[in-house]
Design an enzyme around this catalytic site. Sequence first.
Site, PDB file in Angstrom:
ATOM      1  N   MET A 105       0.830  -1.212   0.000  1.00  0.00           N
ATOM      2  CA  MET A 105       0.000   0.000   0.000  1.00  0.00           C
ATOM      3  C   MET A 105       0.861   1.257   0.000  1.00  0.00           C
ATOM      4  SD  MET A 105      -3.251  -0.679  -0.114  1.00  0.00           S
ATOM      5  CE  MET A 105      -4.161   0.728   0.549  1.00  0.00           C
ATOM      6  N   GLY A 106       1.792   1.359   0.959  1.00  0.00           N
ATOM      7  CA  GLY A 106       2.594   2.578   1.106  1.00  0.00           C
ATOM      8  C   GLY A 106       3.400   2.894  -0.150  1.00  0.00           C
TER       9      GLY A 106
ATOM     10  N   ASP B 148      11.203   2.605   5.577  1.00  0.00           N
ATOM     11  CA  ASP B 148      10.649   1.282   5.877  1.00  0.00           C
ATOM     12  C   ASP B 148      11.729   0.511   6.631  1.00  0.00           C
ATOM     13  OD1 ASP B 148       8.231  -0.608   4.508  1.00  0.00           O
ATOM     14  OD2 ASP B 148       9.967  -1.713   5.269  1.00  0.00           O
TER      15      ASP B 148
ATOM     16  N   SER C 146      -9.327   2.910   1.026  1.00  0.00           N
ATOM     17  CA  SER C 146      -9.833   1.738   0.299  1.00  0.00           C
ATOM     18  C   SER C 146      -9.397   1.809  -1.159  1.00  0.00           C
ATOM     19  CB  SER C 146     -11.354   1.675   0.374  1.00  0.00           C
ATOM     20  OG  SER C 146     -11.807   0.508  -0.286  1.00  0.00           O
TER      21      SER C 146
ATOM     22  N   GLY D 254      -6.982  -0.961  -2.164  1.00  0.00           N
ATOM     23  CA  GLY D 254      -6.092  -2.109  -2.232  1.00  0.00           C
ATOM     24  C   GLY D 254      -4.950  -1.903  -3.218  1.00  0.00           C
TER      25      GLY D 254
ATOM     26  N   LYS E 297     -14.405   3.607   7.796  1.00  0.00           N
ATOM     27  CA  LYS E 297     -13.706   2.517   7.068  1.00  0.00           C
ATOM     28  C   LYS E 297     -14.019   1.161   7.720  1.00  0.00           C
ATOM     29  CE  LYS E 297     -10.965   0.646   4.013  1.00  0.00           C
ATOM     30  NZ  LYS E 297     -10.052  -0.310   4.484  1.00  0.00           N
TER      31      LYS E 297
ATOM     32  N   ASN F 236     -15.607  -1.950   5.764  1.00  0.00           N
ATOM     33  CA  ASN F 236     -15.060  -3.310   5.710  1.00  0.00           C
ATOM     34  C   ASN F 236     -16.047  -4.336   6.255  1.00  0.00           C
ATOM     35  OD1 ASN F 236     -12.850  -2.024   4.686  1.00  0.00           O
ATOM     36  ND2 ASN F 236     -11.376  -3.202   5.875  1.00  0.00           N
TER      37      ASN F 236
ATOM     38  N   GLU G 119     -18.129  -4.980   3.440  1.00  0.00           N
ATOM     39  CA  GLU G 119     -17.322  -5.781   2.500  1.00  0.00           C
ATOM     40  C   GLU G 119     -17.420  -7.278   2.863  1.00  0.00           C
ATOM     41  OE1 GLU G 119     -13.366  -3.940   1.590  1.00  0.00           O
ATOM     42  OE2 GLU G 119     -12.611  -5.762   2.523  1.00  0.00           O
ATOM     43  N   TYR G 120     -17.324  -7.577   4.158  1.00  0.00           N
ATOM     44  CA  TYR G 120     -17.440  -8.980   4.591  1.00  0.00           C
ATOM     45  C   TYR G 120     -18.793  -9.558   4.147  1.00  0.00           C
ATOM     46  CZ  TYR G 120     -13.602  -8.810   8.131  1.00  0.00           C
ATOM     47  OH  TYR G 120     -12.410  -8.717   8.792  1.00  0.00           O
TER      48      TYR G 120
HETATM   49  O1  LIG Z   1      -9.194  -2.644   3.941  1.00  0.00           O
HETATM   50  C1  LIG Z   1      -9.068  -3.524   3.124  1.00  0.00           C
HETATM   51  C2  LIG Z   1      -9.985  -3.646   1.962  1.00  0.00           C
HETATM   52  O2  LIG Z   1     -10.998  -2.669   1.991  1.00  0.00           O
HETATM   53  C3  LIG Z   1      -7.979  -4.487   3.353  1.00  0.00           C
HETATM   54  O3  LIG Z   1      -7.641  -5.232   2.237  1.00  0.00           O
HETATM   55  C4  LIG Z   1      -8.279  -5.322   4.563  1.00  0.00           C
HETATM   56  O4  LIG Z   1      -7.153  -6.082   4.895  1.00  0.00           O
HETATM   57  C5  LIG Z   1      -9.474  -6.231   4.341  1.00  0.00           C
HETATM   58  O5  LIG Z   1      -9.955  -6.682   5.592  1.00  0.00           O
HETATM   59  P1  LIG Z   1      -9.742  -8.189   6.052  1.00  0.00           P
HETATM   60  O6  LIG Z   1      -8.220  -8.397   6.046  1.00  0.00           O
HETATM   61  O7  LIG Z   1     -10.304  -8.250   7.455  1.00  0.00           O
HETATM   62  O8  LIG Z   1     -10.439  -9.069   5.047  1.00  0.00           O
END
Ligand SMILES: O=C(CO)[C@H](O)[C@H](O)COP(=O)(O)O
Length: 334
Positions: free
Chosen positions: A19-20, A38, A129, A131, A197, A201, A204-205
């Site tokens: 990401m960074g 880093d 967000s 990735g 966020k 997430n 997202e799950y």
């Molecule tokens: O923020 C994210 C996506 O939006 C990251 O990829 C995050 O790691 C996803 O969450 P998890 O590892 O709990 O599946």
Amino acid sequence: MSTNNENAMQIGMVGLGKMGANMVKRLLAGGHHCIGYDVNSANVDAIIGAGADGVSSLTELAAKLPTPRIVWCMVPAGELTEATVKALGELLESGDVIIDGGNSFYKDDVRRSEALADKGIHYVDVGTSGGVWGVERGYCLMIGGPKATVDLLDPIFKTLAPGKGDIEPTPGRSSEPSTVEQGYAHCGPAGSGHFVKMIHNGIEYGMMMAYAEGFDIMRNANSKNLPENLRYDLNLTDIAEVWRRGSVVSSWLLDLTAGALVEDPDLAGYSGYVEDSGEGRWTVQAAIDEAVPAHVLTAALYARFRSRQQNTFSDKMISAMRKKFGGHIEKKLS
Ligand SMILES: O=C(CO)[C@H](O)[C@H](O)COP(=O)(O)O
């Protein structure tokens, strides 16, 4: 993206992982100047090769940055972020800014923000967000912290965010221009960026779980336990593809799913051991604190726990999606 940015800023980036490092590349492309640090010197060398400056310690970073220093932390949430913010808090001075762009717990932000305020250091939490694709597509940013500091950082957010692109504002919205249409939002005071966020997430799950279960049901539609005239041999790769076109459930997660199925229709390369990084648990905890029923999000979290004991096709699909959007490599079952 133009490299002639009259609002160009100097930013320190701590944490040059997937990401960074990508965020540094996008900032450089947007005309900003970046200094990266880093613990892994190979990661520093890589961003120097991309046009940034590199340092070998946080102390060197603090010495090299002009004031007010702006340091973006992109290290894994939890102990590493805690240690990094603490070390920076000791090195930086009044007026400097620390941004935590990881997936930190919002209550940690509130605590850190208050502790740093005693020294006059401003703390901004940014839910990020996008990735591994963010370097090209831009990052959707959910920002928490004092308005004056968020305003100061606007050129950085503007560069990192996707921009308006070809997405028209939702009909009926006020015609006043807003950063939300550019892909970044100041959500409120300390912690609010990571709170939003966290819920993102959590959702997202639930979405991943819904796709994964639906595809698993279709995959088993040819079960010998079903009446012969009600058995279907469905081509999941084609179904994912057709749903991408005009269907109610089209989405970026579905695009990634379709890609994973093209590469590996049985998802045989995935064990289906689905990790979680914390946001799902915190979302469920927030739901409990607010007494808001969150059946789907809770079930999706529990399904991940279950996946570590016994893996189904749907687990593999979630692993596939996580690999696609975040480059997450699943843990292999022993
Ligand atoms: O923020 C994210 C996506 O939006 C990251 O990829 C995050 O790691 C996803 O969450 P998890 O590892 O709990 O599946």
